[in-house]
Structures are given as structure tokens and as C-alpha cells.
Design an enzyme around this catalytic site. Structure first.
Site, PDB file in Angstrom:
ATOM      1  N   ASP A  82     -15.294  41.628 -10.589  1.00  0.00           N
ATOM      2  CA  ASP A  82     -15.712  42.449  -9.452  1.00  0.00           C
ATOM      3  C   ASP A  82     -16.163  43.813  -9.985  1.00  0.00           C
ATOM      4  O   ASP A  82     -15.365  44.718 -10.203  1.00  0.00           O
ATOM      5  CB  ASP A  82     -14.547  42.620  -8.480  1.00  0.00           C
ATOM      6  CG  ASP A  82     -14.964  43.373  -7.219  1.00  0.00           C
ATOM      7  OD1 ASP A  82     -16.083  43.938  -7.201  1.00  0.00           O
ATOM      8  OD2 ASP A  82     -14.168  43.425  -6.263  1.00  0.00           O
TER       9      ASP A  82
ATOM     10  N   HIS B  50     -14.999  51.037  -7.465  1.00  0.00           N
ATOM     11  CA  HIS B  50     -13.705  51.024  -8.133  1.00  0.00           C
ATOM     12  C   HIS B  50     -13.711  51.728  -9.483  1.00  0.00           C
ATOM     13  O   HIS B  50     -12.688  51.750 -10.175  1.00  0.00           O
ATOM     14  CB  HIS B  50     -13.245  49.574  -8.314  1.00  0.00           C
ATOM     15  CG  HIS B  50     -13.255  48.778  -7.053  1.00  0.00           C
ATOM     16  ND1 HIS B  50     -12.423  49.069  -5.994  1.00  0.00           N
ATOM     17  CD2 HIS B  50     -14.034  47.729  -6.649  1.00  0.00           C
ATOM     18  CE1 HIS B  50     -12.657  48.212  -5.011  1.00  0.00           C
ATOM     19  NE2 HIS B  50     -13.642  47.393  -5.378  1.00  0.00           N
TER      20      HIS B  50
ATOM     21  N   LYS C 208     -17.191  40.567  17.556  1.00  0.00           N
ATOM     22  CA  LYS C 208     -16.194  41.549  17.978  1.00  0.00           C
ATOM     23  C   LYS C 208     -16.810  42.717  18.748  1.00  0.00           C
ATOM     24  O   LYS C 208     -16.193  43.785  18.854  1.00  0.00           O
ATOM     25  CB  LYS C 208     -15.445  42.071  16.749  1.00  0.00           C
ATOM     26  CG  LYS C 208     -14.639  41.012  16.013  1.00  0.00           C
ATOM     27  CD  LYS C 208     -13.497  40.477  16.867  1.00  0.00           C
ATOM     28  CE  LYS C 208     -12.590  39.545  16.088  1.00  0.00           C
ATOM     29  NZ  LYS C 208     -11.467  39.037  16.901  1.00  0.00           N
TER      30      LYS C 208
ATOM     31  N   ASN D 179       0.801  -1.220   0.000  1.00  0.00           N
ATOM     32  CA  ASN D 179       0.000   0.000   0.000  1.00  0.00           C
ATOM     33  C   ASN D 179       0.836   1.274   0.000  1.00  0.00           C
ATOM     34  O   ASN D 179       0.332   2.338  -0.335  1.00  0.00           O
ATOM     35  CB  ASN D 179      -0.909  -0.021   1.245  1.00  0.00           C
ATOM     36  CG  ASN D 179      -1.611   1.299   1.486  1.00  0.00           C
ATOM     37  OD1 ASN D 179      -2.531   1.665   0.771  1.00  0.00           O
ATOM     38  ND2 ASN D 179      -1.159   2.035   2.497  1.00  0.00           N
TER      39      ASN D 179
END
Length: 901
Positions: free
Chosen positions: A801, A806, A721, A89
Site C-alpha cells: 500500500d 502514509h 446513503k 457417501n
């Protein structure tokens, strides 16, 4: 039936520190066997032994190399006084595209898989013979059966084990020794790097171990000499299927053109297919006589080799000499390779005396570079390789020496690898090449007294199939022939030659396969003798799928044996690729018994007992998988988007022989899937308050330059948080056809105002994905800077994106920015490109987004090499502002699965 017991048996399992080997060890021990747990990793082996002994079983550790089979078997004798079952094996991977595969990566695989199985089996053999009982199970793979991209070494070794097993079965029959070969699909240290958790859950080693037990018990199933694919509860038998083929008249009309004219009939499996199991399985004299009764052969298009150079190894006599003369007569320049200078020069003189062109290459066929240099010096190029060199070192298996094994594997298999490796870059560059390798019936059916020869010839078949897979896009076609002629039939014994087995009767097939007339056939296997040509392919039973939510037992396998092995029930298939073979196994993933209890879909593989209730419920949600299809154009667009230039043709020109996707392309296919995870279950969730915090990308397989992926995104971790939530998703990007994972992405986003839900505050260590990656206190080892284009964001967004942040000034202003900002993943890609240029390929990369970049600014990547890790920080030069922090990439190590970079 009653439960099988292995009490009194001693089982040696190699590579038993984990995965399949561990599963075998535990299963046999649970049925009463004594176990020798062999593994080079002593700690791993000891853990398995401890688990067995704590449960009341008996086991010992052995850490010897499997290439030292005597030492492995000696442990069984010393500890338990004998051995009855051997499971070979042990295995390793050294995956690499063929062009870049090193001799070491080739040799290491053959040493562990082939030499290791040979050495351990030979050491056990005399014991098995003396006691009149022995069982051997060897481990092949789908890659061995069908060939597989990037695994020429592994595929060759695994296919070699098939003929090795068949030979052991033939030689062992009269001694009560049975040998079976399996192609298992199971979770292991080798597969966990390329498969997702949900797939590995179905590919449990526990689905393979019961089958191995079933075929090794004294009262078990007789599966000696047979091949089985096993995985995910699915079991099927595999055998060879052969077309009826075509008988040609062996007169002057038996040419490569004649072969072309009958090609559809040669490859026709619909008319009277055959299923031979032993050699010899045909009568060459009868075939020749039949050929005399057919009319002269019709011709296809003229096959010529004018201007082409062919290398023929082992061409000083026999088949090689016949090939050399055929190619020369058809206009080729011939490189006559042989270790005998007299023999090689004699053939050269015969050719040149007849007006042809030839040169001798008197070197070992293993010295492929030297042979190719001679071809280039003499004729300025090389277009065809006929790998024909061979030797025979017959011996009964129990008496076969290491030298006899090594010599045969070197001349037949390693020489084919070395010669193909030497011509490969030439073939790639000129977008043309033809390779014909030489198998044998022994490599298909096994042959007593020739375990070494049968193994080498079988391994050559799968080596060639992998070359066919990798070479197709470069118009490199590779095929294997199984010739019966002259000394091949007699295996070096005098007096065996007849008119029916003339070498000249093999050459027409070789001529066609290696010609421009062959435009499509590649990866094929063809049997040829006395003017008869037929094709072979694999046939697999419809098999049987057992429920994946219940333990599998040998007894259950017994009950379905007839179904598992039935080739005549109308369900048999003919898979030709690993992808096709895997699909049927994958179809069994959903096979669940009605009395199985709760469905596994009710929980998440990323469930955490510390999760808040709303997080636990959210993790159970499974988003629909999303496909992503792309072409070379999309790869180029991404590479340009992260700053690749027109001078870097390996990234921007699809016609370049080294054309690849940059490794950070891995964030593109998953983008829609990870971004599509619903977060509206969070309190006060507002998508406008979402920030991309961290990105981790693991490259788990070679990156195709076109294809279709399927992306599955899941919630991985959610942290509270206080005033914000930190949400980490994980996305597996898999090849749609095979299920193989190519990428894993972990994306962390922060959602301001969405905390305070009572969740855990601290995340778990996720290894490289969550590492702090603090730069050392010294000057960087490398620094690269790159000025982004004012149009960089406009270009990058075309990869998927489309966030107006942007590109649209008004939207950027809403976000508090003076102008549109560059995508964080674009900066990530640029820095990833810098790491690649400075230090080479990496298997994963992680960053924390610490600041913004405006298109047109200059990025400076500072890099520190710390062992196998490159820690880096990326800054904007004009503002001296850090934009990527806590960042690092793990360099690719020798022996791990590498992305194609």
C-alpha cells in the site's frame, strides 16, 4: 437408449442431508427408487425426504451413525422390505498439518469414512448375496489418490476405500454384487468453505449423481472394481501403471548401493510399462532365475548409516528382522520393535553378537511415543522410521467381525500414523528424516478374504504420500514399498516360503530409500520381490467432458463410455498431485453447449433484485484476475510491518520450524485487485473522497509461506446513503494451480458526495462480515497493548500500500492530517496479532475503521470472548480514541479447515 428406471429398487445413501448425498437421493427418487436418507442431522435429512415425497417419491429418514451399519440397513428393510443399492457417501473433514494432528482428529476420520463404509457394506452384504444382486459405490477423493497437504487422515481413509472397493468387487462377483469407487469433485458443506461461488457453480453435485446411477443400474455399465474421477461434467478412469523395473542378481552385490546405481532404470516408465490389475501378477521364481543370468550388480556411491538411528516396527521376525540386520551391518543403531519380547531380544542379540548396536522396544507399534523415547534414551536421536508391523485376520467379507477389522487397521495403519507422528517433530527440527512404510499388492489390487488388510495397506500409501508432501521442505522423504517375501506372500500360512521370496531380497530397496543417498525420491510406491524392483504410479484416461450448461444423464454417459475409459487413444496422463488432477477437471468449466441459452457471464453471482439499474450493470463487470507471487521474504516483511519482533522467530525467521504468515497477511495478496475495481460509474465519483470503512477477512485454507495466488474481485453490495455511497467488494484469493480459495476479503469503502442514485439504503445480513459486534458490559477478558514504531507506516507500506498519505507530510496535509497516518490495515494486523496471541487461531476477522493512528502511538486491544467469537475494540492509548470498532474474530473450531497459524 430408453431412460433408466430404478422402480422397485431401494437405495441407501449415507450422508444424504446435503451435497452429493442429497443429489443422489433426489436423482434416484426421480427415477422411481425408494430412498433411505441417512444423515446425523435429522432436520437436514427430513428436508430431503420432504422434497422427495412432495414430488411423489418414497423416502424415509435414518439418523444412525454409519459405524452402526446394521441400524442403517434395518431402516431400509423396515420401510421398504429390502435393499439393492448402497452409496457410502458420509464424510467429515478434520484438516490439520501433520505435526499438530491429534489422535482424535485421526480416529474420527477413520471411523466415519472407513469403519462407516465397512459397517454399512457388511450389513447389506448377506442381503445382496441372497438375492444375487447388489451395487455398492464408495467415495474416495483426489486427496486419497494423490495425497494432500494438511489431510493425512482424510487422504489415508479415502485411499483405503479404493482397495476396499476392489476387494468387494472380487468377492462379490460370484454373487452378482458389483462395487465401484469414485473420486468426486462437487460442491458440498465441506467444499464451500474453500472454493469461490463461480467455481462451486461448475462443481454441481448434479454432475456426479448420473454417473453413480449409470454404474448401479442392473442394465448399467459394468465398472466393478474400477476407479473414476468425476466432477464439473468431466469423467475419467484411473488405474495403476508400473514400470518394467530392474532385475538384480541376488548375491552379495545386491545392496542399497546397487539399487542406487540402477535408479533411473527402476523409475523409467517409457520402456514397456505394465498395467496389472490382480494379485499375484508376477512369478517370483522366474524373476529369481532371471537374476541368476545377469552379471553381478554394479555399485553406486557407498550407502552407510554410521551415526544414524533407525526404528523398525514388527522387527522380531520376517521382513523386520531382515531390515534390522541390513541396517546394523551398514553402521546404524537399530531399535527393534516387536510385541514379542523373546523375538525382539533375539534379534538384538544377533546384531550385538555380530558387533552391531541394537536395543529392543517391546511395546505395541501404536505406542510411537514410547518407541521413540527408547531410541532417544539409547542412542540420543532418531533419523529413520521403517513402519513394518502387521497382522493378518483373513475372513470372507460377509463374516468379517468388527474386531478383525479394527485389529488390522490399528496395527497396520494407526501404528504407521502414531510412529510417524512421534518422529515428526524430531525430523523437522534436525531438517532430516526418512520414512519407509509397508503397503502390499492387496492394497493396490484388492484381495478376497482380506478386505481389512487391503484397506489398511492402501490407506498407508496415501498417508505416506501426504507425509512426503508436508515433509519435503524439511528434508523428510517418505516412500512406500509393496514387498513380496516370506510370510507376506503366504499371509501367515505355512509352506508358502521359497528361496525366491527371501526377506533379504527386500532390504536393499528399503536401505536405499532411507539413506542420505536418496536425495529426491519421495511419495513413491515401489514393488519389490526376488531381486526385482519397479515403480508404480497412477494413469488417467483423457476422459470426456460433458457440457456444464446442460443436465447430465446416465444415458449420455453410456454414449461416451468408450471414450471415458480409453487408455490407448494417446490422451492418457499421469497426474501425481491433486493440483494436476484438478486442472483437467477445471478445463471443462468453459465447456458449454451452443444451444444452452443465455451465458452465465451475463449476470453476477451477487445480483440483487433491489439494486438500482446502474448498480446491476456495474456488478456484471468482471475485472481481469490479478496474480500475486510472493516469497518467505514478503511474509517476513508483512509480519514485521504489523509489529512482529526479532524474538518471535515463528514470524520473522524463515528457518524456524514453525515459521508462518500471520493470518491477517490475507489482506495483502488481494489489495491491488480490490483497489482496482472501477467506481467511476457512481455519480460525482471523486477518489479523493473515498474512505476505507470496514474490512472482513476469512481464512479458508492453510497459508503457504511462498507461492502464487490469483485474485478475482467483484462488486458485492452498493448502498445509497444519500450524500454518500457505501461500496462493498469481495475478492477471492485462490491458489493459482488448484483454484482452492485461501482467503476471502470483503472491503467496504465510503465515497462522499456519490449518493442519491436511487439505490437501496440497507444492506443484507452478511453474517460475520456485517455483524455489529457490540462489546459486552463487563471488563475485557484480555487486554494487550503495543507501541507502534515511528517508522511503522514506512515499514508497512512496503507490503504493497504505497499511498503517500502514509509517508509524505504534504499529501497528509491535503487530507487534513497533521502528519502521515498509519495504514488502517496495519492497525487491523496488529490487533489481529493480539487476538491470535490471547485466544489462538481464528477463521475470520472483521473490523470497522473508526479513527486514525499516528506512527509511534500505542494501540490497546480490549477483547471479550463470547462463545466461539472474540469481540474486540482497539484504542489509541495516548488519546483514548477508538480506532477499530464493531470488531470480532471467529475462533477456529475442532474439525473445521484451519489456516496454518
Amino acid at each position: 437408449m430408453s431412460q433408466l428406471s430404478f422402480k422397485g429398487h431401494t437405495v441407501v445413501v449415507t450422508g444424504a442431508g446435503g451435497g452429493l448425498g442429497k443429489a443422489y437421493s433426489l436423482f434416484y427418487a426421480s427415477r422411481g427408487a425408494n430412498i433411505v436418507v441417512n444423515d446425523f442431522n435429522q432436520a437436514a435429512a427430513q428436508k430431503v425426504v420432504d422434497e422427495i415425497t412432495k414430488a411423489g417419491g418414497k423416502a424415509v429418514v435414518n439418523t444412525a451413525s454409519v459405524a452402526d451399519g446394521t441400524a442403517v440397513i434395518k431402516t431400509a428393510l423396515d420401510a421398504f422390505g429390502g435393499v439393492t443399492i448402497l452409496i457410502n457417501n458420509a464424510g467429515i473433514l478434520r484438516d490439520k498439518g501433520f505435526k499438530n494432528m491429534t489422535d482424535q482428529e485421526w480416529d474420527q476420520i477413520q471411523q466415519v469414512h472407513l469403519k462407516g463404509s465397512f459397517s454399512c457394506s457388511r450389513a447389506a452384504w448377506p442381503i445382496f448375496c441372497k438375492q444375487g444382486f447388489g451395487r455398492i459405490v464408495n467415495t474416495a477423493s483426489a486427496a486419497g489418490i494423490y495425497g494432500n497437504f494438511g489431510q493425512a487422515n482424510y487422504s489415508a481413509a479415502k485411499m483405503g476405500l479404493i482397495a476396499f472397493t476392489k476387494t468387494l468387487a472380487l468377492e462379490g462377483a460370484r454373487h452378482g454384487i458389483k462395487a465401484t469407487v469414485i473420486a468426486p469433485m462437487a460442491a458440498s458443506a465441506m467444499t464451500e468453505t474453500i472454493m469461490p461461488p463461480e467455481m462451486l457453480a461448475n462443481l454441481k453435485p448434479e454432475f456426479v449423481a448420473p454417473f453413480v446411477a449409470a454404474v448401479t443400474h442392473p442394465d448399467g455399465i459394468d465398472a466393478s472394481g474400477r476407479i473414476f474421477e468425476v466432477g464439473a461434467g468431466f469423467i475419467a478412469e484411473v488405474r495403476w501403471e508400473r514400470s518394467k523395473g530392474v532385475v538384480f542378481k541376488t548375491d552379495a552385490t545386491f545392496t542399497p548401493s546397487a539399487v542406487q546405481a540402477k535408479w533411473e532404470q527402476i523409475t523409467d516408465f517409457d520402456s514397456e510399462p505394465q498395467h496389472p490389475t490382480t494379485t499375484p501378477d508376477f512369478d517370483p521364481v522366474a524373476i529369481l532365475e532371471a537374476g541368476k543370468r545377469v552379471p553381478s550388480n554394479e555399485q553406486g556411491e557407498a550407502v552407510r548409516f554410521d551415526g544414524k538411528t533407525v526404528i523398525i516396527t514388527g522387527a522380531g521376525a520376517g521382513l523386520g528382522r531382515a531390515y534390522a540386520h541390513t541396517f546394523a551391518k551398514l553402521g546404524a543403531n537399530v531399535v527393534v520393535n516387536d510385541v514379542s519380547e523373546k523375538a525382539a531380544q533375539t534379534v538384538v542379540k544377533e546384531i550385538t553378537g555380530a558387533g552391531g548396536k541394537a536395543v529392543a522396544a517391546v511395546v505395541s507399534a501404536e505406542d510411537g511415543d514410547a518407541i521413540v523415547k527408547i531410541a532417544l534414551d539409547a542412542f540420543g536421536g532418531v533419523h529413520i522410521l521403517v513402519a513394518n508391523a502387521g497382522v493378518v485376520r483373513p475372513n470372507a467379507f460377509g463374516s468379517m467381525t468388527d474386531k478383525q477389522w479394527d485389529e488390522v487397521l490399528a496395527v497396520h495403519l494407526r501404528s504407521a500414523f502414531k510412529c510417524a507422528k512421534a518422529v515428526w517433530p524430531i525430523f523437522q527440527k534436525q531438517k532430516y528424516g526418512r520414512i519407509v512404510t509397508t503397503g502390499s499388492q492387496a492394497g493396490v489390487y484388492g484381495l478376497p478374504g482380506l478386505a481389512n488388510y487391503a484397506t489398511a495397506k492402501a490407506a498407508t500409501i496415501s498417508l505416506t504420500r501426504t507425509l512426503a508432501i508436508e515433509g519435503r521442505k524439511y528434508n523428510i522423504l517418505a516412500n512406500t514399498i509393496l514387498p513380496s517375501a516370506g510370510a507376506i506372500v503366504g499371509l501367515g500360512r505355512p509352506g508358502s516360503n521359497t528361496d525366491a521370496i527371501k526377506e533379504e531380497y527386500i532390504a536393499p530397496l528399503v536401505g536405499f530409500l532411507s539413506s542420505e543417498a536418496n536425495e529426491e525420491t519421495t511419495g513413491g510406491l515401489f514393488q519389490v520381490a526376488a531381486g526385482w524392483i519397479a515403480q508404480l504410479r497412477w494413469q488417467r484416461t483423457g476422459g470426456h467432458g460433458f457440457p456444464v450448461n446442460k443436465p447430465l444423464t446416465p444415458e449420455a454417459i453410456f454414449s461416451k463410455w468408450q471414450v471415458i475409459t480409453d487408455f490407448d487413444d494417446g490422451r492418457a496422463t499421469n497426474p501425481s498431485t491433486t493440483q494436476e488432477a484438478f486442472m483437467q477437471i477445471a478445463e471443462n468449466f468453459g465447456n458449454e453447449s451452443e444451444d444452452s441459452g443465455e451465458s452465465s457471464s451475463s449476470s453476477s453471482p451477487y445480483a440483487d433484485p433491489e439494486d438500482a439499474e446502474l448498480v446491476a450493470e456495474a456488478k456484471k463487470t468482471v475485472e481481469d484476475p490479478l496474480d500475486y507471487s510472493y516469497t518467505e521474504r514478503d511474509v517476513i516483511l508483512y509480519n514485521l510491518g504489523v509489529g512482529a519482533t526479532e524474538q518471535e522467530l515463528q514470524w520473522t525467521f524463515e528457518g524456524d520450524e514453525d515459521f508462518v504468515a500471520l493470518p491477517t497477511f490475507g489482506v495483502i495478496p488481494q489489495f491491488a485487485a480490490s483497489g482496482g475495481i472501477s467506481l467511476d460509474w457512481l455519480p460525482n465519483y471523486n477518489p479523493a473522497k473515498l474512505l476505507h470503512g470496514e474490512q472482513y477477512l476469512a481464512i479458508k485454507g492453510p497459508i503457504p509461506t511462498s507461492g502464487t495466488f490469483v485474485n478475482q474481485a467483484r462488486l458485492l453490495e452498493v448502498l445509497d446513503k444519500g450524500k454518500a455511497a457505501a461500496v462493498t467488494s469481495i475478492t477471492e484469493t485462490k491458489d493459482k494451480a488448484t483454484g482452492t480459495v485461501i482467503f476471502e476479503n470483503q472491503s467496504t469503502v465510503f465515497i462522499r458526495g456519490a449518493g442519491g442514485f436511487g439505490g437501496k439504503r440497507t444492506g443484507k445480513d452478511r453474517g460475520a462480515a456485517s455483524a455489529a459486534n457490540t462489546p459486552p458490559q463487563r471488563k475485557p477478558d484480555a487486554v494487550l497493548e503495543e507501541k507502534t514504531l515511528p517508522t511503522q507506516a514506512a515499514l508497512y507500506r512496503l507490503s504493497g500500500d504505497y499511498n503517500p498519505l502514509h509517508i509524505q507530510p504534504e499529501f497528509a496535509a491535503i487530507g487534513g492530517f497533521d502528519k502521515p497516518i498509519l495504514h488502517g490495515l496495519c492497525s487491523f494486523g496488529i490487533s489481529g496479532k493480539h487476538v491470535l496471541k490471547a485466544f489462538g487461531p481464528y477463521s475470520d476477522i472483521k473490523v470497522r475503521f473508526a479513527g486514525v493512528v499516528y506512527p509511534g502511538e500505542t494501540l490497546v486491544t480490549e477483547m471479550w470472548k463470547e462463545g466461539s467469537k472474540v469481540i474486540f475494540t482497539t484504542k489509541v492509548k495516548e488519546r483514548n480514541a477508538v480506532v477499530l470498532a464493531a470488531a470480532a474474530a471467529t475462533l477456529v473450531d475442532q474439525g473445521t479447515l484451519k489456516a496454518k497459524l
